[in-house]
Design a protein around this motif. Structure first.
Motif, PDB file in Angstrom:
ATOM      1  N   ALA A 211       0.838  -1.200   0.000  1.00 15.70           N
ATOM      2  CA  ALA A 211       0.000   0.000   0.000  1.00 15.70           C
ATOM      3  C   ALA A 211       0.871   1.248   0.000  1.00 15.70           C
ATOM      4  O   ALA A 211       1.970   1.263   0.563  1.00 15.70           O
ATOM      5  N   ARG A 214      -1.020   4.480   4.925  1.00 11.91           N
ATOM      6  CA  ARG A 214      -2.210   4.434   5.767  1.00 11.91           C
ATOM      7  C   ARG A 214      -2.104   5.570   6.775  1.00 11.91           C
ATOM      8  O   ARG A 214      -0.988   5.946   7.192  1.00 11.91           O
ATOM      9  N   GLU A 236      -6.586  -0.314  -4.702  1.00 11.67           N
ATOM     10  CA  GLU A 236      -7.116   0.872  -4.026  1.00 11.67           C
ATOM     11  C   GLU A 236      -6.022   1.825  -3.564  1.00 11.67           C
ATOM     12  O   GLU A 236      -6.287   2.965  -3.178  1.00 11.67           O
ATOM     13  N   TRP A 238      -4.403   2.896  -1.121  1.00 13.87           N
ATOM     14  CA  TRP A 238      -4.265   3.310   0.271  1.00 13.87           C
ATOM     15  C   TRP A 238      -5.098   2.399   1.161  1.00 13.87           C
ATOM     16  O   TRP A 238      -6.109   1.846   0.723  1.00 13.87           O
ATOM     17  N   SER A 239      -4.713   2.278   2.426  1.00 13.14           N
ATOM     18  CA  SER A 239      -5.471   1.425   3.333  1.00 13.14           C
ATOM     19  C   SER A 239      -5.808   2.159   4.622  1.00 13.14           C
ATOM     20  O   SER A 239      -5.144   3.136   4.993  1.00 13.14           O
ATOM     21  N   GLU A 240      -6.852   1.705   5.283  1.00 13.46           N
ATOM     22  CA  GLU A 240      -7.265   2.279   6.559  1.00 13.46           C
ATOM     23  C   GLU A 240      -6.244   1.912   7.632  1.00 13.46           C
ATOM     24  O   GLU A 240      -5.573   0.870   7.545  1.00 13.46           O
ATOM     25  N   ARG A 243      -8.601  -1.420  10.036  1.00 17.04           N
ATOM     26  CA  ARG A 243      -9.877  -1.709   9.384  1.00 17.04           C
ATOM     27  C   ARG A 243     -10.937  -2.128  10.390  1.00 17.04           C
ATOM     28  O   ARG A 243     -10.699  -2.987  11.241  1.00 17.04           O
ATOM     29  N   GLU A 270      -9.038   3.958  -4.002  1.00 15.75           N
ATOM     30  CA  GLU A 270     -10.154   4.072  -3.054  1.00 15.75           C
ATOM     31  C   GLU A 270     -10.829   5.446  -3.207  1.00 15.75           C
ATOM     32  O   GLU A 270     -10.181   6.422  -3.596  1.00 15.75           O
TER      33      GLU A 270
END
Length: 303
Positions: A211, A214, A236, A238-240, A243, A270
């Motif tokens: 990624a 985040r 996507e 990018w990541s949270e 999660r 995303e």
């Protein structure tokens, strides 16, 4: 001068730092491997490796946060003074290379000063390799990285500095998850961000879940300009942060402009991420980023 064999030279980098006057000064390090932790609080400290390549001069230590009481304390080199310069050497934290060590954050370089310049430096680690952060009491820290190589896996460029990376390579090492950045801007009025301009993203073949970043804090700000994404970044992008527990992507500012390579996927990003227009991208140029206050960079770039 620092050398393991030279006549009239200091034997360790820390000894040389301690010998400098309060206003700082220049330190030249001869090729070799120096196993030590270094703490630099004075302003105006300029350190340069004298080998032909950054690989020739290596400063390495192996502390992990789990063993020394916190992430920052694990740093091989901790530089907090303003007007810090680092050129032509390697800083490494080799904690993760010992199979007996439990997983932990392990910083190679912690840098928190203002108007700092890092050029031709290799930063090697695993989790949390480079801590580019604000100074004491939340003071803005402007930092410039050029022609550097930074490797790691989880959150390995992290913190809340106002940092600009130009012509650098970020390399994800083998791991079940690789997250290039974890910027930590905490409020919308903070003056901080990470900008990667004409950089390259690479990764080991056995690096997974790659990624771009985040959000460590709710207003994390990261921009990739003209980036060659030669790593298989998740569609996507990018990541949270966590999660199902955090919801920071909607307040973070994550953006790209003219990404290329196998990891570039503007239509698949995303929903909260941005694909910049030409005019928006200009707002993140080097001069605009530092509000035309770039005289301190003249020794490193003519851009």
């Amino acid at each position: 001068m620092v050398s393991q064999s030279g006549h009239m030279a200091y034997r360790s980098v820390q000894e040389a730092v301690d010998a400098l006057p309060a206003r700082g000064g220049d330190i030249l390090i001869a090729p070799g491997v120096y196993r030590e932790k270094i703490k630099i609080g004075k302003p105006g400290v300029h350190i340069k490796g004298t080998g032909q390549r950054p690989e020739d001069t290596v400063v390495v230590y192996g502390d992990g946060a789990i063993k020394v009481g916190g992430t920052v304390h694990s740093a091989t080199m901790d530089a907090s003074g303003d007007d810090f310069r680092l050129d032509n050497l390697t800083i490494q934290n080799d904690y993760s290379l010992d199979p007996d060590n439990p997983p932990s954050q392990a910083v190679a370089l912690s840098i928190t000063g203002d108007k700092d310049i890092i050029t031709r430096v290799r930063l090697l680690g695993a989790q949390d390799t480079l801590f580019a952060n604000k100074g004491p009491n939340g003071r803005t820290a402007r930092q410039y990285f050029s022609d550097c190589y930074v490797e790691g896996h989880v959150d390995y460029v992290f913190g809340n500095a106002k940092a600009y990376f130009q012509h650098c390579e970020l390399h994800g090492i083998a791991n079940q998850a690789v997250v290039y950045t974890a910027q930590s801007k905490d409020s919308p009025d903070e003056d901080s961000a990470y900008v990667f301009d004409h950089c390259t993203l690479t990764a080991d073949p056995s690096a997974h879940g790659i990624a771009l970043g985040r959000p460590w804090r709710s207003y994390a700000t990261v921009i990739f300009l003209f980036t060659r994404m030669n790593a298989p970044v998740i569609p996507e992008g990018w990541s949270e942060w966590d999660r199902g527990k955090t919801n920071r992507l909607k307040t973070a500012y994550y953006a790209e402009y003219q990404s290329t390579g196998i990891g570039a996927n503007p239509r698949g990003r995303e929903p909260y991420a941005h694909q910049l227009t030409d005019s928006e991208a200009k707002q993140w140029s080097l001069k605009a980023f530092f509000a035309d206050d770039t005289d301190w960079l003249l020794s490193s770039t003519s851009r």
